[in-house]
Design a protein around this motif. Sequence first.
Motif, mmCIF file in Angstrom:
data_model
loop_
_atom_site.group_PDB
_atom_site.id
_atom_site.type_symbol
_atom_site.label_atom_id
_atom_site.label_comp_id
_atom_site.label_asym_id
_atom_site.label_seq_id
_atom_site.Cartn_x
_atom_site.Cartn_y
_atom_site.Cartn_z
ATOM 1 N N ARG A 183 46.125 58.060 26.124
ATOM 2 C CA ARG A 183 46.264 59.499 25.902
ATOM 3 C C ARG A 183 44.934 60.254 25.946
ATOM 4 N NH1 ARG A 183 50.694 60.028 20.943
ATOM 5 N NH2 ARG A 183 52.485 59.157 22.076
ATOM 6 N N THR A 184 43.852 59.573 25.644
ATOM 7 C CA THR A 184 42.596 60.305 25.440
ATOM 8 C C THR A 184 41.501 60.017 26.452
ATOM 9 O OG1 THR A 184 41.729 58.583 23.937
ATOM 10 C CG2 THR A 184 43.029 60.359 22.948
ATOM 11 N N LEU A 185 41.511 58.850 27.093
ATOM 12 C CA LEU A 185 40.402 58.479 27.967
ATOM 13 C C LEU A 185 40.577 59.093 29.347
ATOM 14 C CD1 LEU A 185 37.789 56.880 28.204
ATOM 15 C CD2 LEU A 185 39.134 54.896 28.916
ATOM 16 N N ARG A 186 39.629 59.923 29.722
ATOM 17 C CA ARG A 186 39.662 60.580 31.026
ATOM 18 C C ARG A 186 38.332 60.338 31.729
ATOM 19 N NH1 ARG A 186 44.079 60.604 29.531
ATOM 20 N NH2 ARG A 186 45.510 62.336 29.136
ATOM 21 N N LEU A 187 38.350 59.524 32.771
ATOM 22 C CA LEU A 187 37.141 59.260 33.544
ATOM 23 C C LEU A 187 37.427 59.505 35.016
ATOM 24 C CD1 LEU A 187 35.879 55.911 31.933
ATOM 25 C CD2 LEU A 187 34.948 58.194 31.601
ATOM 26 N N PRO A 188 36.480 60.096 35.754
ATOM 27 C CA PRO A 188 36.677 60.303 37.193
ATOM 28 C C PRO A 188 36.695 58.973 37.928
ATOM 29 C CG PRO A 188 34.425 60.834 36.578
ATOM 30 C CD PRO A 188 35.171 60.619 35.298
ATOM 31 N N VAL A 189 37.490 58.907 38.969
ATOM 32 C CA VAL A 189 37.625 57.687 39.763
ATOM 33 C C VAL A 189 37.011 57.908 41.136
ATOM 34 C CG1 VAL A 189 39.222 56.035 40.794
ATOM 35 C CG2 VAL A 189 39.738 57.029 38.560
ATOM 36 N N VAL A 190 36.119 57.009 41.521
ATOM 37 C CA VAL A 190 35.506 57.060 42.849
ATOM 38 C C VAL A 190 35.961 55.827 43.624
ATOM 39 C CG1 VAL A 190 33.358 56.997 44.151
ATOM 40 C CG2 VAL A 190 33.506 58.359 42.063
ATOM 41 N N ARG A 191 36.586 56.044 44.757
ATOM 42 C CA ARG A 191 37.077 54.932 45.565
ATOM 43 C C ARG A 191 35.907 54.226 46.265
ATOM 44 N NH1 ARG A 191 41.768 54.083 43.230
ATOM 45 N NH2 ARG A 191 43.009 55.993 43.107
ATOM 46 N N ARG A 192 35.837 52.913 46.077
ATOM 47 C CA ARG A 192 34.783 52.126 46.709
ATOM 48 C C ARG A 192 35.394 50.915 47.385
ATOM 49 N NH1 ARG A 192 30.301 50.490 42.543
ATOM 50 N NH2 ARG A 192 29.776 49.244 44.374
ATOM 51 N N GLU A 193 34.702 50.462 48.397
ATOM 52 C CA GLU A 193 35.134 49.228 49.053
ATOM 53 C C GLU A 193 34.981 48.072 48.071
ATOM 54 O OE1 GLU A 193 33.845 46.305 52.783
ATOM 55 O OE2 GLU A 193 32.851 48.240 52.480
ATOM 56 N N VAL A 194 36.059 47.329 47.887
ATOM 57 C CA VAL A 194 36.073 46.254 46.892
ATOM 58 C C VAL A 194 35.573 44.963 47.523
ATOM 59 C CG1 VAL A 194 37.498 44.899 45.336
ATOM 60 C CG2 VAL A 194 37.975 47.327 45.662
ATOM 61 N N ARG A 195 34.456 44.460 47.004
ATOM 62 C CA ARG A 195 33.911 43.180 47.460
ATOM 63 C C ARG A 195 33.485 42.392 46.227
ATOM 64 N NH1 ARG A 195 29.211 44.545 51.457
ATOM 65 N NH2 ARG A 195 28.849 46.119 49.847
ATOM 66 N N ILE A 196 34.357 41.550 45.767
ATOM 67 C CA ILE A 196 34.070 40.782 44.553
ATOM 68 C C ILE A 196 33.408 39.463 44.935
ATOM 69 C CG2 ILE A 196 35.054 39.695 42.506
ATOM 70 C CD1 ILE A 196 37.320 41.694 42.634
ATOM 71 N N ASP A 197 32.332 39.170 44.289
ATOM 72 C CA ASP A 197 31.574 37.947 44.545
ATOM 73 C C ASP A 197 32.219 36.784 43.778
ATOM 74 O OD1 ASP A 197 29.641 36.050 45.079
ATOM 75 O OD2 ASP A 197 28.238 36.827 43.579
ATOM 76 N N TRP A 198 33.309 36.255 44.342
ATOM 77 C CA TRP A 198 34.055 35.201 43.643
ATOM 78 C C TRP A 198 33.240 33.915 43.525
ATOM 79 C CZ3 TRP A 198 37.761 36.880 40.853
ATOM 80 C CH2 TRP A 198 38.563 37.942 41.283
ATOM 81 N N ALA A 199 32.439 33.607 44.522
ATOM 82 C CA ALA A 199 31.616 32.394 44.452
ATOM 83 C C ALA A 199 30.617 32.493 43.307
ATOM 84 C CB ALA A 199 30.887 32.173 45.775
ATOM 85 N N GLY A 200 29.969 33.651 43.171
ATOM 86 C CA GLY A 200 29.039 33.844 42.068
ATOM 87 C C GLY A 200 29.723 33.795 40.722
ATOM 88 N N ALA A 201 30.917 34.409 40.633
ATOM 89 C CA ALA A 201 31.665 34.390 39.372
ATOM 90 C C ALA A 201 32.029 32.965 38.970
ATOM 91 C CB ALA A 201 32.930 35.241 39.514
ATOM 92 N N PHE A 202 32.458 32.164 39.941
ATOM 93 C CA PHE A 202 32.830 30.775 39.645
ATOM 94 C C PHE A 202 31.621 29.968 39.187
ATOM 95 C CE2 PHE A 202 33.025 26.378 41.210
ATOM 96 C CZ PHE A 202 34.125 25.915 40.488
ATOM 97 N N LEU A 203 30.513 30.097 39.902
ATOM 98 C CA LEU A 203 29.333 29.290 39.588
ATOM 99 C C LEU A 203 28.761 29.633 38.213
ATOM 100 C CD1 LEU A 203 27.555 29.279 43.069
ATOM 101 C CD2 LEU A 203 28.572 27.314 41.905
ATOM 102 N N ILE A 204 28.650 30.925 37.886
ATOM 103 C CA ILE A 204 28.085 31.297 36.599
ATOM 104 C C ILE A 204 29.015 30.883 35.473
ATOM 105 C CG2 ILE A 204 29.035 33.640 36.621
ATOM 106 C CD1 ILE A 204 25.643 32.540 35.159
ATOM 107 N N SER A 205 30.333 30.986 35.693
ATOM 108 C CA SER A 205 31.291 30.603 34.653
ATOM 109 C C SER A 205 31.219 29.111 34.357
ATOM 110 C CB SER A 205 32.721 30.983 35.080
ATOM 111 O OG SER A 205 32.840 32.374 35.262
ATOM 112 N N VAL A 206 31.182 28.282 35.410
ATOM 113 C CA VAL A 206 31.148 26.833 35.204
ATOM 114 C C VAL A 206 29.808 26.401 34.626
ATOM 115 C CG1 VAL A 206 31.346 24.590 36.317
ATOM 116 C CG2 VAL A 206 32.823 26.463 37.048
ATOM 117 N N ALA A 207 28.713 26.997 35.100
ATOM 118 C CA ALA A 207 27.388 26.642 34.589
ATOM 119 C C ALA A 207 27.275 26.946 33.100
ATOM 120 C CB ALA A 207 26.303 27.390 35.366
#
Length: 505
Positions: A183-207
């Motif tokens: 009800r209260t949170l209002r933030l502007p949304v900017v559309r960006r090309e989504v490129r998630i670094d899944w390899a980096g996320a996996f490596l840092i999580s396991v390490a």
Amino acid sequence: MTHTEIMKALSGLLLGMFAAILSSTIVTNALPQIIGDLGGGQSAYTWVVTATLLAMTASMPLWGKLADLFSKKLLIQTALLIYVGGSLIAGLSQNPAMLIAVRVVQGLGVGGLIGLSQIILAAMIPPRERGRYSGYLGATFALATVSGPLIGGIITDTPGLGWRWCFYIGVPVALAALVVLQRTLRLPVVRREVRIDWAGAFLISVAVSLLLIWVTLAGDQYDWLSWQTFAMVGGGLLLGALFLLVESRAGDPIIPLRLFRERTIALSCVASLLVGVAMLCGTVFFSQYFQLARGQSATMSGVMTIPLIGGLSLSSTVSGQLITRTGRWKHWLVIGGVLVTAGMGLLGTIRYDTPYWQVAAFMALMGLGIGMLTQNLVLATQNQVGPRDLGAASSMVAFFRSFGGAIGVSVLGALLAARVGDYTRDGLARLGTPADGSAGTAGSGAIPDLETLPAPLRTVLENAYGHGIADVFFFAAPCALLALLLTIFIKETVLKSSASGGSSA
């Protein structure tokens, strides 16, 4: 957003933050009964805590990166729903394996709530005005952290409730946060090309997971110098090196390494790691000190830590207000470092019979220092980045603080066990009683039930825990001193007058 609009949205963030932190600490005093009812052993006892910590710490960088790509409002609502689902199922657990698995789910939600709260606050409010509001986050963090064991003890001991309500109690708070934010949170949304670094996320999580598993179990399940240690530490370091290689080549890395070229960000992250040690020391070892060294109940143990809560809440709120008024923030970091170092050093002198007013004064010093450091290190980091990196930079500080706390508590917990064993054997030798490993004596590895012990043996154990916990603070004090030295080299810059995250949702 106007001040009124900010306070309404902030109330939702505070509710979510309180529920998240509460879930991590509320089981502290309830764990013996939980594990006993579910038929688990010492390994399960450790993993119920470690599972949440692992998931929370390892997921923070990913939540931060997602916040730079997607709607922050949608992400924090998703984290709340993950937390609610994990909490409900955790309360229905029928065996230790089920509880541990669900605690991982809880940890994923908690990691999102902690990291995203800082990011959303930065998106709503410019750095110059942020101090007055970030103090509320710090106070809520302190309240939930220290009151969790007290609430858990009361719930567990109350007829008609029991330990399962330790998991249920946060659900209505999280659902209320969900409704308020919608009800209260209002933030502007900017559309960006989504490129998630899944390899980096996996490596840092396991390490990170490997290192946390190693430091949690070392000294208990295997020796510090063992093949398990070499395998886990070697594997963690190797995966960490691969992570750095992947991030250096990624187009949109989960942790932009270029941020560490900025001195303020690099020093703030390392200082946060060291502050995490001090902060979690207070929540974990004070509970043991008051219950095992001073013979207090779980409820009174929570009451007696009020000076720590009060100091932390007061300093985080007041320093935030004054930063907003003056625009100056560095001296608060330095003063905070001095107070934490002094408080921990003085706590290194306590014993089981130290007058409570002295212990309370030392706790208040430590709390005042932590309150000045935690939120303002985040503020210093956020002030150095633009909208594109706001999420990643904010989550890095939270990640290092959580990681430092996990490593510190595990290492210092092993130190405590060794010290208590040594002091108990010395005390029993003076009594002419052999330490045969029976319940309540050194070498048994069990938490003693002080009420069942004869007076001389009880005094020996109380002295052992009082002296051992003092040693923990004494050996942790250099971490606070090093954090102080790092803050001295952080360069103070003018706080920006526009919200860093204002153009990104």
